[in-house]
Design an enzyme around this catalytic site. Sequence first.
Site, PDB file in Angstrom:
ATOM      1  N   LYS A  98       0.827  -1.213   0.000  1.00  0.00           N
ATOM      2  CA  LYS A  98       0.000   0.000   0.000  1.00  0.00           C
ATOM      3  C   LYS A  98       0.863   1.265   0.000  1.00  0.00           C
ATOM      4  O   LYS A  98       2.078   1.224   0.260  1.00  0.00           O
ATOM      5  CB  LYS A  98      -0.938  -0.039   1.209  1.00  0.00           C
ATOM      6  CG  LYS A  98      -1.938  -1.202   1.154  1.00  0.00           C
ATOM      7  CD  LYS A  98      -2.908  -1.157   2.334  1.00  0.00           C
ATOM      8  CE  LYS A  98      -3.908  -2.302   2.255  1.00  0.00           C
ATOM      9  NZ  LYS A  98      -4.925  -2.218   3.340  1.00  0.00           N
ATOM     10  N   PHE A 143     -15.528   3.649   6.744  1.00  0.00           N
ATOM     11  CA  PHE A 143     -14.136   3.999   6.416  1.00  0.00           C
ATOM     12  C   PHE A 143     -13.856   3.980   4.917  1.00  0.00           C
ATOM     13  O   PHE A 143     -12.722   4.193   4.503  1.00  0.00           O
ATOM     14  CB  PHE A 143     -13.163   3.074   7.153  1.00  0.00           C
ATOM     15  CG  PHE A 143     -13.326   1.596   6.845  1.00  0.00           C
ATOM     16  CD1 PHE A 143     -12.814   1.041   5.681  1.00  0.00           C
ATOM     17  CD2 PHE A 143     -13.985   0.761   7.739  1.00  0.00           C
ATOM     18  CE1 PHE A 143     -12.959  -0.308   5.399  1.00  0.00           C
ATOM     19  CE2 PHE A 143     -14.133  -0.600   7.461  1.00  0.00           C
ATOM     20  CZ  PHE A 143     -13.618  -1.134   6.280  1.00  0.00           C
ATOM     21  N   ARG A 146      -1.942 -14.458   4.595  1.00  0.00           N
ATOM     22  CA  ARG A 146      -2.652 -13.730   5.662  1.00  0.00           C
ATOM     23  C   ARG A 146      -1.831 -13.826   6.966  1.00  0.00           C
ATOM     24  O   ARG A 146      -1.770 -12.868   7.736  1.00  0.00           O
ATOM     25  CB  ARG A 146      -4.061 -14.296   5.892  1.00  0.00           C
ATOM     26  CG  ARG A 146      -5.015 -14.188   4.713  1.00  0.00           C
ATOM     27  CD  ARG A 146      -5.536 -12.816   4.409  1.00  0.00           C
ATOM     28  NE  ARG A 146      -6.167 -12.134   5.503  1.00  0.00           N
ATOM     29  CZ  ARG A 146      -6.794 -10.949   5.363  1.00  0.00           C
ATOM     30  NH1 ARG A 146      -6.867 -10.356   4.169  1.00  0.00           N
ATOM     31  NH2 ARG A 146      -7.318 -10.355   6.387  1.00  0.00           N
ATOM     32  N   THR A 182      -5.297  -6.965  10.749  1.00  0.00           N
ATOM     33  CA  THR A 182      -5.613  -5.690  10.083  1.00  0.00           C
ATOM     34  C   THR A 182      -5.034  -4.498  10.860  1.00  0.00           C
ATOM     35  O   THR A 182      -4.475  -3.570  10.264  1.00  0.00           O
ATOM     36  CB  THR A 182      -7.150  -5.539   9.955  1.00  0.00           C
ATOM     37  OG1 THR A 182      -7.679  -6.702   9.324  1.00  0.00           O
ATOM     38  CG2 THR A 182      -7.508  -4.300   9.153  1.00  0.00           C
ATOM     39  N   ARG A 190       2.677  -6.361   8.832  1.00  0.00           N
ATOM     40  CA  ARG A 190       1.954  -5.227   9.421  1.00  0.00           C
ATOM     41  C   ARG A 190       2.561  -4.802  10.760  1.00  0.00           C
ATOM     42  O   ARG A 190       2.569  -3.613  11.082  1.00  0.00           O
ATOM     43  CB  ARG A 190       0.470  -5.567   9.550  1.00  0.00           C
ATOM     44  CG  ARG A 190      -0.233  -5.465   8.184  1.00  0.00           C
ATOM     45  CD  ARG A 190      -1.618  -6.020   8.204  1.00  0.00           C
ATOM     46  NE  ARG A 190      -2.405  -5.599   7.042  1.00  0.00           N
ATOM     47  CZ  ARG A 190      -3.584  -6.119   6.716  1.00  0.00           C
ATOM     48  NH1 ARG A 190      -4.111  -7.071   7.463  1.00  0.00           N
ATOM     49  NH2 ARG A 190      -4.228  -5.686   5.647  1.00  0.00           N
ATOM     50  N   HIS A 202      -2.124  -5.364   1.497  1.00  0.00           N
ATOM     51  CA  HIS A 202      -3.412  -6.041   1.305  1.00  0.00           C
ATOM     52  C   HIS A 202      -3.151  -7.497   0.976  1.00  0.00           C
ATOM     53  O   HIS A 202      -2.144  -7.808   0.320  1.00  0.00           O
ATOM     54  CB  HIS A 202      -4.193  -5.412   0.141  1.00  0.00           C
ATOM     55  CG  HIS A 202      -5.278  -6.324  -0.397  1.00  0.00           C
ATOM     56  ND1 HIS A 202      -6.517  -6.393   0.187  1.00  0.00           N
ATOM     57  CD2 HIS A 202      -5.271  -7.230  -1.407  1.00  0.00           C
ATOM     58  CE1 HIS A 202      -7.243  -7.313  -0.468  1.00  0.00           C
ATOM     59  NE2 HIS A 202      -6.505  -7.826  -1.443  1.00  0.00           N
TER      60      HIS A 202
HETATM   61  P1  ATP Z   1      -7.064  -5.907   3.237  1.00  0.00           P
HETATM   62  O1  ATP Z   1      -8.399  -6.246   2.587  1.00  0.00           O
HETATM   63  O2  ATP Z   1      -6.531  -4.548   2.834  1.00  0.00           O
HETATM   64  O3  ATP Z   1      -6.072  -7.012   3.057  1.00  0.00           O
HETATM   65  P2  ATP Z   1      -8.043  -6.815   5.768  1.00  0.00           P
HETATM   66  O4  ATP Z   1      -8.643  -7.946   4.988  1.00  0.00           O
HETATM   67  O5  ATP Z   1      -7.133  -7.165   6.900  1.00  0.00           O
HETATM   68  O6  ATP Z   1      -7.272  -5.824   4.811  1.00  0.00           O
HETATM   69  P3  ATP Z   1     -10.615  -5.492   5.696  1.00  0.00           P
HETATM   70  O7  ATP Z   1     -11.634  -5.643   6.768  1.00  0.00           O
HETATM   71  O8  ATP Z   1     -10.817  -6.213   4.395  1.00  0.00           O
HETATM   72  O9  ATP Z   1      -9.190  -5.879   6.334  1.00  0.00           O
HETATM   73  O10 ATP Z   1     -10.436  -3.931   5.428  1.00  0.00           O
HETATM   74  C1  ATP Z   1      -9.844  -3.461   4.235  1.00  0.00           C
HETATM   75  C2  ATP Z   1      -8.940  -2.293   4.562  1.00  0.00           C
HETATM   76  O11 ATP Z   1      -9.745  -1.190   4.948  1.00  0.00           O
HETATM   77  C3  ATP Z   1      -7.981  -2.500   5.719  1.00  0.00           C
HETATM   78  O12 ATP Z   1      -6.801  -3.166   5.369  1.00  0.00           O
HETATM   79  C4  ATP Z   1      -7.700  -1.067   6.132  1.00  0.00           C
HETATM   80  O13 ATP Z   1      -6.730  -0.469   5.249  1.00  0.00           O
HETATM   81  C5  ATP Z   1      -9.042  -0.419   5.924  1.00  0.00           C
HETATM   82  N1  ATP Z   1      -9.815  -0.420   7.161  1.00  0.00           N
HETATM   83  C6  ATP Z   1     -10.474  -1.462   7.712  1.00  0.00           C
HETATM   84  N2  ATP Z   1     -11.079  -1.110   8.869  1.00  0.00           N
HETATM   85  C7  ATP Z   1     -10.804   0.201   9.035  1.00  0.00           C
HETATM   86  C8  ATP Z   1     -11.134   1.161  10.020  1.00  0.00           C
HETATM   87  N3  ATP Z   1     -11.901   0.845  11.074  1.00  0.00           N
HETATM   88  N4  ATP Z   1     -10.665   2.421   9.852  1.00  0.00           N
HETATM   89  C9  ATP Z   1      -9.914   2.773   8.779  1.00  0.00           C
HETATM   90  N5  ATP Z   1      -9.564   1.910   7.810  1.00  0.00           N
HETATM   91  C10 ATP Z   1      -9.984   0.641   7.937  1.00  0.00           C
HETATM   92 MG    MG Z   2      -9.829  -7.635   3.220  1.00  0.00          MG
END
Ligand code: ATP
Ligand code: MG
Length: 142
Positions: free
Chosen positions: A11, A59, A87, A93, A104, A117
């Site tokens: 990212k 978000f 993962r 996250t 991370r 991601h």
């Molecule tokens: P990714 O899909 O990026 O691999 P993830 O699967 O761990 O991450 P998701 O729940 O899919 O998490 O959320 C996608 C992305 O959105 C997160 O990686 C983060 O960058 C952003 N995000 C998620 N939750 C929040 C939050 N509460 N506030 C701000 N940004 C968030």
């Molecule tokens: Mg995700």
Amino acid sequence: MAVERTLSIIKPDAVEKKKVGAILAMLEDAGFSILALRRQHLSREVAEGFYAVHKERGFFRELVTFMTRSPVVIAVLERDDAVKQYRGVMGATDPAEAAANTIRKAFGANKGENAVHGSDSVENARIEIAYFFPASEVAPSA
Ligand code: ATP
Ligand code: MG
């Protein structure tokens, strides 16, 4: 264990910190082969399409603004059990909750700016890989 592919995006926060090489090294050390690799500055349209599953979330705007602020590096990764293994290497996250030795934990700043991601299922990996790479740019399966 089946050989799988997954999509990784380094990212904007991690690219800005010049951690692309360090992250790719962690991935190779963890047994992943890098099948395809591209640096790209995502347009709003491309970022919104990629994260469409989150469009009703509070978000979403913040996420799209972050993902489009500077270039990302997109990679197709392959190894056995790739989706779950990647993962694991990524970590939780929220970097504050990520395990030691994860990407991370090492490079994420907060829940929004979390360095990488990763696809969350084999089916989504297939969709996400096709979103960024035509089949002709991804090495065929061994
Ligand atoms: P990714 O899909 O990026 O691999 P993830 O699967 O761990 O991450 P998701 O729940 O899919 O998490 O959320 C996608 C992305 O959105 C997160 O990686 C983060 O960058 C952003 N995000 C998620 N939750 C929040 C939050 N509460 N506030 C701000 N940004 C968030
Ligand atoms: Mg995700």
